[in-house]
Design a protein around this motif. Structure first.
Motif, PDB file in Angstrom:
ATOM      1  N   ARG A 286       0.743  -1.232  -0.003  1.00  0.00           N
ATOM      2  CA  ARG A 286      -0.128   0.037   0.019  1.00  0.00           C
ATOM      3  C   ARG A 286       1.002   1.292  -0.005  1.00  0.00           C
ATOM      4  NH1 ARG A 286      -3.425  -2.170   4.140  1.00  0.00           N
ATOM      5  NH2 ARG A 286      -2.558  -1.014   5.493  1.00  0.00           N
ATOM      6  N   LYS A 288       4.017   1.580  -0.572  1.00  0.00           N
ATOM      7  CA  LYS A 288       4.749   1.494  -2.008  1.00  0.00           C
ATOM      8  C   LYS A 288       4.035   2.184  -3.106  1.00  0.00           C
ATOM      9  CE  LYS A 288       7.626  -1.260  -4.979  1.00  0.00           C
ATOM     10  NZ  LYS A 288       7.863  -2.480  -5.580  1.00  0.00           N
ATOM     11  N   ALA A 289       2.835   1.954  -3.380  1.00  0.00           N
ATOM     12  CA  ALA A 289       2.024   2.331  -4.263  1.00  0.00           C
ATOM     13  C   ALA A 289       1.707   3.685  -4.123  1.00  0.00           C
ATOM     14  CB  ALA A 289       0.569   1.449  -4.215  1.00  0.00           C
ATOM     15  N   ARG A 293       3.017   6.520  -7.096  1.00  0.00           N
ATOM     16  CA  ARG A 293       2.275   7.484  -7.738  1.00  0.00           C
ATOM     17  C   ARG A 293       2.787   8.901  -7.684  1.00  0.00           C
ATOM     18  NH1 ARG A 293      -2.098   5.550  -5.543  1.00  0.00           N
ATOM     19  NH2 ARG A 293      -2.416   6.948  -3.620  1.00  0.00           N
ATOM     20  N   CYS A 307      -3.174   6.151   3.399  1.00  0.00           N
ATOM     21  CA  CYS A 307      -2.694   4.695   3.033  1.00  0.00           C
ATOM     22  C   CYS A 307      -3.389   3.648   3.830  1.00  0.00           C
ATOM     23  CB  CYS A 307      -1.143   4.770   3.372  1.00  0.00           C
ATOM     24  SG  CYS A 307      -0.188   5.967   2.630  1.00  0.00           S
TER      25      CYS A 307
END
Length: 308
Positions: A286, A288-289, A293, A307
């Protein structure tokens, strides 16, 4: 001397200074009692008014923009009851309140105090050292460094990174939003490297997530103000540049390459926490995403993304 004493506090004007003292009654908010007496020099005052009401009136002072680090740090977000520049006045003291207003206005006129923004703080802010225990941890400031010690209830990632120590010279911004009781607040210390962070206050190791007792969390404004008072004045962060239009101090805005370096460094730190078993696979994925972005959207993207 023009003076009015009420249960809510007192105002005393001697011709050069308005001395505001909070009342000791239990109805006076904890923040005002803790902030203590404020000596407002006449040159910091932009205006003063008395607003009569049926049961109780209100004295209200407006300061010149940039004069007070408290107003700079809180951005007008202090609850009305906690605002030290307001005083509740009993109806039978309305005449005295109007007299205080006239005396201050007369002095402003005689001294020809300008209403334009100031180029330096005219009030000192809270003394240091100052330390406040909040729902997310304890934040302390000694005049040169901010230290955050996380609570047992803080996010695992925050506790894993240990105490956060930030030098005033590394700061470009202090952001504060009170815990309203209906929604969480935060106290965020933004450095040149983290000013575009997209982490929520819950997971940001440079921010306190304020979600507990409203009165206690409100005291974090003391630290926000003490730090703000020792940072460059807002007027020093504005440069007209070649085209005559003002823009923010360049040091506060990292270039695109700097932004990517920050994100890469966060990815490396995140990977280390994952390898050490501090972060679960789901927490790692989560967070890392969110960071990835940031590469696509760049430093000018919108505010933080929660997050979890």
């Amino acid at each position: 001397m023009a003076e009015i004493i009420q249960r809510d506090g007192s105002w005393a004007f001697d011709g050069t200074t308005v001395r505001i003292t909070p009342g000791l009654h239990r109805s006076v908010p904890l923040f005002r009692q803790t902030y203590g007496e404020i000596a407002v020099p006449l040159e910091a005052v932009a205006g003063v008014v008395y607003e009569p009401e049926r049961r109780r009136g209100r004295l209200r002072m407006r300061l010149r923009e940039g004069a007070d680090p408290l107003l700079q740090a809180t951005g007008g977000r202090l609850p009305a009851a906690a605002d030290p520049y307001r005083l509740l006045v009993d109806v039978d003291r309305s005449g005295l309140a109007e007299y205080v207003v006239e005396e201050i206005r007369h002095a402003l006129l005689l001294d020809q105090v300008p209403k334009e923004p100031t180029r330096s703080y005219l009030l000192p802010g809270p003394p240091v050292p100052v330390s406040v225990r909040s729902s997310d941890g304890t934040v302390s400031f000694d005049g040169t460094r901010v230290r955050i010690d996380w609570a047992d209830t803080s996010d695992r990632v925050k506790r894993a990174t240990g105490p956060r120590i930030i030098a005033v010279g590394d700061l470009v911004q202090v952001e504060w939003l009170p815990n309203s009781g209906h929604g969480d607040g935060f106290l965020r210390f933004a450095t040149r490297e983290t000013v575009f962070s997209r982490l929520s206050a819950e997971k940001d190791p440079y921010a306190l997530d304020l979600w507990g007792g409203v009165q206690r969390d409100l005291l974090t404004a003391l630290v926000a103000t003490a730090v703000t008072a020792r940072m460059p004045h807002p007027s020093a962060r504005v440069d007209t540049g070649g085209g005559g239009r003002p823009h923010r101090w360049a040091a506060a805005v990292p270039a695109q390459a700097d932004h990517h370096d920050v994100l890469l460094r966060r990815l490396r730190e995140l990977g280390e926490l994952h390898r050490e078993g501090v972060l679960t696979d789901e927490e790692f994925a989560r967070t890392k995403a969110v960071i990835l972005r940031g590469f696509q959207e760049g430093p000018s993207s919108a505010g933080p993304v929660r997050c979890g």
